[in-house]
Write a protein that holds these residues in place. Structure first.
Motif, PDB file in Angstrom:
ATOM      1  N   SER A 146      -3.690 -15.015 -59.487  1.00 56.78           N
ATOM      2  CA  SER A 146      -4.918 -15.759 -59.207  1.00 56.78           C
ATOM      3  C   SER A 146      -5.929 -14.965 -58.398  1.00 56.78           C
ATOM      4  O   SER A 146      -5.589 -14.073 -57.625  1.00 56.78           O
ATOM      5  CB  SER A 146      -4.601 -17.069 -58.481  1.00 56.78           C
ATOM      6  N   LYS A 147      -7.169 -15.325 -58.641  1.00 57.11           N
ATOM      7  CA  LYS A 147      -8.275 -14.817 -57.833  1.00 57.11           C
ATOM      8  C   LYS A 147      -8.443 -15.795 -56.677  1.00 57.11           C
ATOM      9  O   LYS A 147      -8.237 -17.001 -56.830  1.00 57.11           O
ATOM     10  CB  LYS A 147      -9.556 -14.760 -58.653  1.00 57.11           C
ATOM     11  N   ILE A 204       0.216 -25.073 -60.025  1.00 55.72           N
ATOM     12  CA  ILE A 204      -0.273 -23.932 -59.246  1.00 55.72           C
ATOM     13  C   ILE A 204       0.604 -22.689 -59.390  1.00 55.72           C
ATOM     14  O   ILE A 204       0.102 -21.592 -59.652  1.00 55.72           O
ATOM     15  CB  ILE A 204      -0.427 -24.322 -57.761  1.00 55.72           C
ATOM     16  N   ARG A 205       1.896 -22.816 -59.220  1.00 55.46           N
ATOM     17  CA  ARG A 205       2.778 -21.643 -59.204  1.00 55.46           C
ATOM     18  C   ARG A 205       2.694 -20.775 -60.467  1.00 55.46           C
ATOM     19  O   ARG A 205       2.735 -19.546 -60.362  1.00 55.46           O
ATOM     20  CB  ARG A 205       4.214 -22.064 -58.937  1.00 55.46           C
ATOM     21  N   PRO A 206       2.529 -21.358 -61.677  1.00 49.44           N
ATOM     22  CA  PRO A 206       2.477 -20.497 -62.859  1.00 49.44           C
ATOM     23  C   PRO A 206       1.334 -19.463 -62.860  1.00 49.44           C
ATOM     24  O   PRO A 206       1.485 -18.383 -63.398  1.00 49.44           O
ATOM     25  CB  PRO A 206       2.319 -21.483 -64.018  1.00 49.44           C
ATOM     26  N   ALA A 233      -7.950 -19.353 -58.578  1.00 53.21           N
ATOM     27  CA  ALA A 233      -8.239 -19.594 -59.994  1.00 53.21           C
ATOM     28  C   ALA A 233      -7.540 -18.552 -60.847  1.00 53.21           C
ATOM     29  O   ALA A 233      -7.413 -17.389 -60.447  1.00 53.21           O
ATOM     30  CB  ALA A 233      -9.748 -19.558 -60.243  1.00 53.21           C
ATOM     31  N   ALA A 234      -7.106 -18.978 -62.012  1.00 51.15           N
ATOM     32  CA  ALA A 234      -6.496 -18.067 -62.969  1.00 51.15           C
ATOM     33  C   ALA A 234      -7.549 -17.057 -63.425  1.00 51.15           C
ATOM     34  O   ALA A 234      -8.730 -17.407 -63.546  1.00 51.15           O
ATOM     35  CB  ALA A 234      -5.951 -18.839 -64.164  1.00 51.15           C
ATOM     36  N   PRO A 235      -7.154 -15.813 -63.680  1.00 44.22           N
ATOM     37  CA  PRO A 235      -8.115 -14.791 -64.100  1.00 44.22           C
ATOM     38  C   PRO A 235      -8.891 -15.149 -65.382  1.00 44.22           C
ATOM     39  O   PRO A 235     -10.028 -14.745 -65.544  1.00 44.22           O
ATOM     40  CB  PRO A 235      -7.257 -13.546 -64.346  1.00 44.22           C
ATOM     41  N   ASP A 236      -8.288 -15.962 -66.265  1.00 47.31           N
ATOM     42  CA  ASP A 236      -8.965 -16.361 -67.498  1.00 47.31           C
ATOM     43  C   ASP A 236      -9.823 -17.616 -67.323  1.00 47.31           C
ATOM     44  O   ASP A 236     -10.362 -18.143 -68.294  1.00 47.31           O
ATOM     45  CB  ASP A 236      -7.958 -16.559 -68.625  1.00 47.31           C
ATOM     46  N   SER A 237      -9.955 -18.107 -66.104  1.00 52.58           N
ATOM     47  CA  SER A 237     -10.759 -19.294 -65.773  1.00 52.58           C
ATOM     48  C   SER A 237     -10.244 -20.569 -66.417  1.00 52.58           C
ATOM     49  O   SER A 237     -10.975 -21.545 -66.546  1.00 52.58           O
ATOM     50  CB  SER A 237     -12.235 -19.094 -66.148  1.00 52.58           C
ATOM     51  N   ASN A 238      -8.973 -20.604 -66.819  1.00 55.05           N
ATOM     52  CA  ASN A 238      -8.424 -21.800 -67.445  1.00 55.05           C
ATOM     53  C   ASN A 238      -7.861 -22.816 -66.459  1.00 55.05           C
ATOM     54  O   ASN A 238      -7.736 -23.992 -66.797  1.00 55.05           O
ATOM     55  CB  ASN A 238      -7.347 -21.433 -68.467  1.00 55.05           C
TER      56      ASN A 238
END
Length: 167
Positions: free
Chosen positions: A68-69, A61-63, A90-95
């Motif tokens: 994050s959105k 999570i922290r990375p 969620a990460a902005p790149d959806s990964n």
């Protein structure tokens, strides 16, 4: 207001399960100070869960947390009328992403289907259900169409869904 303080505020340590308390902090900047009374013997099951949760936070999570959105699947705490409170980052790149599902004090049902909002329909994902520590893969399209079924057997408890793109 009282439900908000009990679930995600100053009173959650008095009413929620250990999983609820840990996941309450995992989607934000985690800060731990007291896990158990100093004079009490360590509960090995709780200690393992705390260690596991801290590792998930640090390594998964922290990375992506700073960028994050945030997605609210349910209304703000003061407006809740359902059995669940659901919050996703969620990460902005959806990964990568994480969804915390919390049951409320008067929960009448244990099952809910969660449709992650921070995913890409064109990607494949590894889904991890943290309570059972099970995982499976699904396409973003399948997740949008069918969601992730979750069952939480008691009130004031939780589930953590982690998702990570594989392609």
């Amino acid at each position: 207001q009282h439900i908000f303080q009990t679930i995600l505020g100053s009173g959650c340590h008095e009413h929620g399960t250990i999983d609820m308390q840990m996941r309450n902090t995992m989607l934000t900047h985690m800060s731990l100070n007291v896990i158990a009374p100093a004079a009490a013997p360590e509960n090995p099951i709780q200690a393992e869960f705390v260690r596991h949760s801290v590792e998930l936070y640090k390594n998964f999570i922290r990375p992506f947390l700073p960028e994050s959105k945030i997605y609210h699947h349910t209304p703000e705490m003061g407006l809740l009328k359902d059995d669940f409170y659901i919050l996703e980052i969620a990460a902005p790149d959806s990964n990568k992403g994480a969804v915390a599902v919390f049951t409320l004090p008067n929960t009448k049902t244990s099952a809910v289907t969660v449709i992650p909002k921070g995913i890409d329909a064109g990607k494949m994902y590894k889904i991890i259900l943290d309570n059972s520590r099970t995982c499976y893969t699904a396409s973003g399209h399948e997740l949008i169409a069918n969601g992730v079924p979750v069952s939480i057997p008691s009130a004031m408890s939780s589930e953590l869904i982690l998702f990570e793109a594989t392609t």
